[in-house]
Structure formats: C-alpha cells, structure tokens
Motif scaffolding. Structure first.
Motif, PDB file in Angstrom:
ATOM      1  N   MET A 103       0.756  -1.105   0.118  1.00 44.84           N
ATOM      2  CA  MET A 103      -0.030   0.095   0.078  1.00 44.84           C
ATOM      3  C   MET A 103       0.867   1.187  -0.055  1.00 44.84           C
ATOM      4  N   SER A 104       0.480   2.194  -0.715  1.00 48.36           N
ATOM      5  CA  SER A 104       1.194   3.591  -1.016  1.00 48.36           C
ATOM      6  C   SER A 104       0.134   4.461  -0.466  1.00 48.36           C
ATOM      7  N   LEU A 105       0.259   5.347   0.509  1.00 46.97           N
ATOM      8  CA  LEU A 105      -0.352   6.493   1.034  1.00 46.97           C
ATOM      9  C   LEU A 105       0.319   7.538   1.381  1.00 46.97           C
ATOM     10  N   THR A 106      -0.234   8.970   0.659  1.00 44.41           N
ATOM     11  CA  THR A 106       0.824   9.877   0.892  1.00 44.41           C
ATOM     12  C   THR A 106      -0.356  10.787   1.882  1.00 44.41           C
ATOM     13  N   VAL A 107       0.112  11.443   2.673  1.00 46.84           N
ATOM     14  CA  VAL A 107      -0.617  12.112   3.592  1.00 46.84           C
ATOM     15  C   VAL A 107      -0.307  13.512   3.619  1.00 46.84           C
ATOM     16  N   VAL A 108      -0.992  14.289   3.417  1.00 47.00           N
ATOM     17  CA  VAL A 108      -0.533  15.887   3.423  1.00 47.00           C
ATOM     18  C   VAL A 108      -1.433  16.891   4.354  1.00 47.00           C
ATOM     19  N   SER A 109      -0.327  17.588   4.981  1.00 50.16           N
ATOM     20  CA  SER A 109      -1.021  18.385   6.228  1.00 50.16           C
ATOM     21  C   SER A 109      -0.339  19.799   5.839  1.00 50.16           C
ATOM     22  N   SER A 110      -1.173  20.873   5.840  1.00 48.07           N
ATOM     23  CA  SER A 110      -0.693  22.262   5.620  1.00 48.07           C
ATOM     24  C   SER A 110      -0.704  22.764   6.862  1.00 48.07           C
ATOM     25  N   TYR A 111      -0.967  22.076   8.196  1.00 52.63           N
ATOM     26  CA  TYR A 111      -0.575  22.879   9.307  1.00 52.63           C
ATOM     27  C   TYR A 111       0.409  21.944  10.260  1.00 52.63           C
ATOM     28  N   ALA A 130      -2.124   7.739  14.427  1.00 49.65           N
ATOM     29  CA  ALA A 130      -2.890   6.459  14.035  1.00 49.65           C
ATOM     30  C   ALA A 130      -2.253   5.978  12.582  1.00 49.65           C
ATOM     31  N   LEU A 131      -2.056   6.847  11.820  1.00 46.27           N
ATOM     32  CA  LEU A 131      -1.468   6.478  10.297  1.00 46.27           C
ATOM     33  C   LEU A 131      -0.216   5.919  10.373  1.00 46.27           C
ATOM     34  N   ALA A 132       0.479   6.309  11.403  1.00 50.45           N
ATOM     35  CA  ALA A 132       2.037   5.780  11.512  1.00 50.45           C
ATOM     36  C   ALA A 132       2.109   4.272  11.576  1.00 50.45           C
ATOM     37  N   GLN A 133       0.826   3.661  11.934  1.00 54.97           N
ATOM     38  CA  GLN A 133       0.659   2.328  12.333  1.00 54.97           C
ATOM     39  C   GLN A 133       0.809   1.568  10.914  1.00 54.97           C
ATOM     40  N   LEU A 134       0.461   2.220   9.742  1.00 56.28           N
ATOM     41  CA  LEU A 134       0.438   1.797   8.270  1.00 56.28           C
ATOM     42  C   LEU A 134       1.522   1.616   7.733  1.00 56.28           C
ATOM     43  N   PRO A 135       1.848   0.338   6.983  1.00 57.66           N
ATOM     44  CA  PRO A 135       2.910   0.428   6.102  1.00 57.66           C
ATOM     45  C   PRO A 135       2.830   1.085   4.863  1.00 57.66           C
ATOM     46  N   GLY A 136       4.095   1.740   4.435  1.00 55.21           N
ATOM     47  CA  GLY A 136       3.812   2.424   3.136  1.00 55.21           C
ATOM     48  C   GLY A 136       3.307   3.861   3.151  1.00 55.21           C
ATOM     49  N   CYS A 137       3.133   4.323   4.397  1.00 57.48           N
ATOM     50  CA  CYS A 137       2.725   5.649   4.295  1.00 57.48           C
ATOM     51  C   CYS A 137       3.781   6.932   4.750  1.00 57.48           C
ATOM     52  N   ALA A 138       3.427   7.880   3.940  1.00 60.44           N
ATOM     53  CA  ALA A 138       4.454   8.969   4.028  1.00 60.44           C
ATOM     54  C   ALA A 138       3.756  10.382   4.497  1.00 60.44           C
ATOM     55  N   GLN A 195      11.211  16.553  16.649  1.00 61.66           N
ATOM     56  CA  GLN A 195      10.132  16.065  17.501  1.00 61.66           C
ATOM     57  C   GLN A 195       8.770  15.257  16.624  1.00 61.66           C
ATOM     58  N   LEU A 196       8.676  15.837  15.600  1.00 58.64           N
ATOM     59  CA  LEU A 196       7.565  15.182  14.713  1.00 58.64           C
ATOM     60  C   LEU A 196       8.226  13.940  14.063  1.00 58.64           C
ATOM     61  N   ARG A 197       9.330  13.901  13.680  1.00 55.21           N
ATOM     62  CA  ARG A 197       9.896  12.740  13.282  1.00 55.21           C
ATOM     63  C   ARG A 197      10.107  11.502  14.394  1.00 55.21           C
ATOM     64  N   ARG A 198      10.287  11.838  15.332  1.00 53.62           N
ATOM     65  CA  ARG A 198      10.314  10.946  16.549  1.00 53.62           C
ATOM     66  C   ARG A 198       9.029  10.264  16.688  1.00 53.62           C
ATOM     67  N   PRO A 213       8.225   8.078   7.126  1.00 53.55           N
ATOM     68  CA  PRO A 213       8.973   9.008   6.436  1.00 53.55           C
ATOM     69  C   PRO A 213       8.156  10.139   6.614  1.00 53.55           C
ATOM     70  N   VAL A 214       8.910  11.415   7.067  1.00 50.17           N
ATOM     71  CA  VAL A 214       8.188  12.718   7.274  1.00 50.17           C
ATOM     72  C   VAL A 214       9.135  13.670   6.140  1.00 50.17           C
ATOM     73  N   HIS A 215       8.365  14.589   5.384  1.00 50.37           N
ATOM     74  CA  HIS A 215       9.023  15.377   4.448  1.00 50.37           C
ATOM     75  C   HIS A 215       8.582  16.850   4.806  1.00 50.37           C
ATOM     76  N   THR A 216       9.310  17.867   5.063  1.00 52.22           N
ATOM     77  CA  THR A 216       8.720  18.872   5.442  1.00 52.22           C
ATOM     78  C   THR A 216       9.231  19.881   4.314  1.00 52.22           C
ATOM     79  N   PHE A 217       8.315  20.921   4.202  1.00 48.81           N
ATOM     80  CA  PHE A 217       8.626  22.064   2.989  1.00 48.81           C
ATOM     81  C   PHE A 217       8.325  23.490   3.575  1.00 48.81           C
ATOM     82  N   PRO A 218       8.873  24.424   3.419  1.00 46.38           N
ATOM     83  CA  PRO A 218       8.397  25.812   3.786  1.00 46.38           C
ATOM     84  C   PRO A 218       7.335  26.431   3.014  1.00 46.38           C
TER      85      PRO A 218
END
Length: 398
Positions: free
Chosen positions: A1-9, A28-36, A52-55, A61-66
C-alpha cells in the motif's frame, strides 16, 4: 500500500485544535506500512519541532516544506489578496501553500489523505485519489463571520472571504473522491451548501491526560482556546460583558489559557476584576488541576470543539452553548445556555456536589467516546471500509 498524507498545518507544538487533531491522525496512520507525510512549516517551525515530529511518527517518512512566500509581502497584508485571488485561494490558505510540496505530489500516484481545509489546495493537477478530512465546512463557518463583524470594513472583508472560501471549497470537493467531517451537523452543512454527502463522520478526540490529579478549588473557572481565532475572542468578550459581573461579585475567578495572545488583548481582558490572563502553557495538567468548571462561550464556529473535549478530559464540568457542545451526546457533564447571563446563572446555581458528579461524568464521556484510542480505531476502520486507502484514477487532477 502507498498512502501520501498531506498536512498544511505543522502539528508541533500542539498549541490549538488544528495541530491536536492532525497529531492524532498522524499517530494512527503511522501504524500503516507504506505511509508518508508531506507537511508545510509554520512561520515559527524550528529544527527541533521537525525532529520532534519525526520521533513521534517513526518509522513513517516525514518530508517538510517551507510555505512559498507571497510576492506582494512588501506591501503588507493588503498585497496578499491579489496574489491569493490569482491562485483561486483564500489568503489564509495561500499563506500555508508550498509550491515545492505541490510539485512533489504531481510526481506521485496512489491514495492520498488531505488533513484540514488548506490541504485542499493540492488536489489540482495530481494523479492521486484524494480523501479530504475536513475540520469544518468553510461555506458555513465563514458566513458566520459576516454576522459577527463589528464594523463595515470587517463586514466587507468577511463577505469577500466568504465568496472566495466557498468557491475554493466547491472546486476542491469536485476533485476529491471521498470526504469526512467532524459531526452530523457538519454533514448537514456539507449537503446544504455543496450538495455533497459526507463519506463518513469522524468526531475529533483528545489524548487522555496521564498523571492528571484534579484538586478543584471552589469558584475557580477557566477559559481555554486560541486568542487568535476571532469567534473564540468574540464569544469571550461577550461573556465578560454580559455574564461575568455577577460571577465576579460572587467571588469567582477566571483564568484564560491559550495560544496566540497579543499584548493588547492581554491588557484588555486583564482589566476585568477576577480575570487572570495566562496565555499559552505547554502542560495543561497543573494549570487545570485546581479548576472547578470551564466555560466555552461560543456563538459561532463548526464541528466538535477540541477545547470542550480537552476540559472534559481533565475532569472539568463545562458550561457552554449549543455551538460549543456540537457533536457531543447529551451528558450531565455539559450544561448548555443560550446566552452569557443564563450561563452565569447556571454556574451560580450549581452546588459543589453537583459539580463533583459532573466531573466524574466528564472524564467518563471522553474516555469512552472521544479518546485518542477510539479516534484511531474509527479512523482506520472508516478509511478501509470506504476504500480511501486504495489508489485509482478518479479525475481529481482536472
């Protein structure tokens, strides 16, 4: 499974309702494999916040953007409106937008989950099958600001924001496959304003405070919320003007807690007798341990209120309005009043023994129906049942 999660906050620190809900969803979603996760920085986001968020989400995987800066920033806030309009976005949503994040999404496929209203800005031009988790229906909530605007200039601004927010929301809804809201009332608003049925309802919840030992003192009240959110401040001002005087005369004190407190607001609110303005505190447990009851004086807003749930989770009885209690079942822990005077009368008329019983019911209500564990169970079950974790060509990029 591949799930992309997007948060603007960005969810750290959890200093208001939005990041609290985002944090719970991500855990909750961190329990799922293939989730970024792809997430936009706040202006105040630091390297430690990112770490802190990555821990918290490891191994997700956590990708951050300005956020992409406004070209018209040199002209002040007014310079942002034309640019936001050119993008088809409300100014506050454009301020959380990252072009680099959007470019990354265009390279992805599969399923995607957008957290919050501003994340709807990323649907266009992608191949992803989107689920939109909405904290509120903008077409309804921004209209309320027209009614509460105190002068013609603010009313004109509220009308403009209502127009562009409703149009943005309508276009984003046309590009997502499924959508969830936080209450049955919000589902009704989604249907009324956009003719769209919610795929499912997912009430907001709160983490249960571990190690919290209530030691309530008589006549100690608390208000909790973001001072930067206008409906919160409007409701608090109304309560202080119309409901607080008899409580102050009876010897009650009121502590104000929350983020986004400006110096001028602190000075204004601190003029009321018996009112203590504290602002943001990182750990609510000691600040709430001695509280006898909480007030949530809201006459506008939408969805389940995390401020209400947070007070209840700390075994604090809540006196509020129908807006402040939206999404909650009828409970002895919550008393609803139509106006500030009636709310003050309820507080004055509730004896200590009744408050003790309300406190027990408050903790029970959240523990059984609105805890983080219950939220995770509901979220993962609903996403699976409605095919939100399965990618596919839905035409969302048109």
């Amino acid at each position: 499974m591949s799930l992309t999660v997007v948060s603007s906050y960005f969810p750290a620190p959890p200093d208001r309702g939005d990041p609290v809900r985002v944090s719970m969803t991500l855990r909750a979603l961190a329990q799922l494999p293939g989730c970024a996760l792809l997430v936009v920085h706040r202006p105040t986001t630091t390297a430690e916040h990112v770490a802190q968020l990555r821990r918290m989400l490891d191994p997700m995987p956590v990708h951050t953007f300005p956020a992409t800066p406004f070209r018209g920033d040199l002209l002040g806030p007014a310079g942002r409106y034309p640019e936001a309009l050119a993008h088809g976005l409300p100014p506050w949503i454009r301020s959380r937008y990252s072009a680099a994040l959007h470019d990354e999404l265009r390279r992805r496929d599969g399923a995607a989950l957008a957290l919050g209203e501003a994340a709807g800005a990323y649907f266009r031009g992608t191949r992803l099958r989107w689920h939109w988790d909405k904290a509120n229906v903008l077409a309804a909530s921004v209209r309320q600001e027209i009614e509460t605007a105190g002068d013609p200039v603010r009313r004109l601004r509220a009308r403009y924001l209502t127009l562009v927010s409703t149009r943005f929301e309508r276009r984003a809804l046309a590009r997502c496959a499924t959508v969830s809201v936080t209450s049955d009332d919000e589902a009704d608003r989604l249907r009324r304003y956009h003719g769209r049925d919610a795929t499912f309802v997912l009430p907001s919840c709160v983490p249960l405070p571990t190690g919290h030992l209530p030691r309530p003192r008589e006549r100690q009240l608390v208000w909790l919320g973001s001072f930067a959110y206008e409906p919160n401040l409007t409701g608090l001002r109304r309560f202080l003007a119309e409901g607080w005087p008899p409580l102050a005369r009876a010897g009650f004190t009121l502590t104000l807690l929350g983020s986004g407190l400006a110096g001028s607001t602190r000075a204004e609110l601190g003029q009321h007798p018996g009112v203590r303005v504290r602002g943001y505190v990182e750990d609510l447990r000691p600040a709430l341990a001695g509280v006898r009851a909480g007030i949530v004086p809201l006459w506008s807003g939408a969805g389940v209120k995390l401020k209400t749930l947070t007070l209840l989770a700390h075994a604090i009885p809540v006196f509020t309005t129908r807006v402040g209690a939206e999404g909650l079942p009828a409970s002895p822990a919550v008393r609803i009043a139509p106006d500030p005077a009636a709310m003050a009368g309820q507080i004055l008329g509730t004896p200590p023994g009744a408050l003790d019983a309300m406190a027990v019911e408050a903790a029970r209500l959240v523990g059984q129906g609105f805890s983080e564990a219950r939220f995770a169970e509901r979220l993962l079950t609903a996403l699976t049942a409605h095919g939100c974790l399965t990618g596919g060509d839905t035409g969302s990029g048109q």
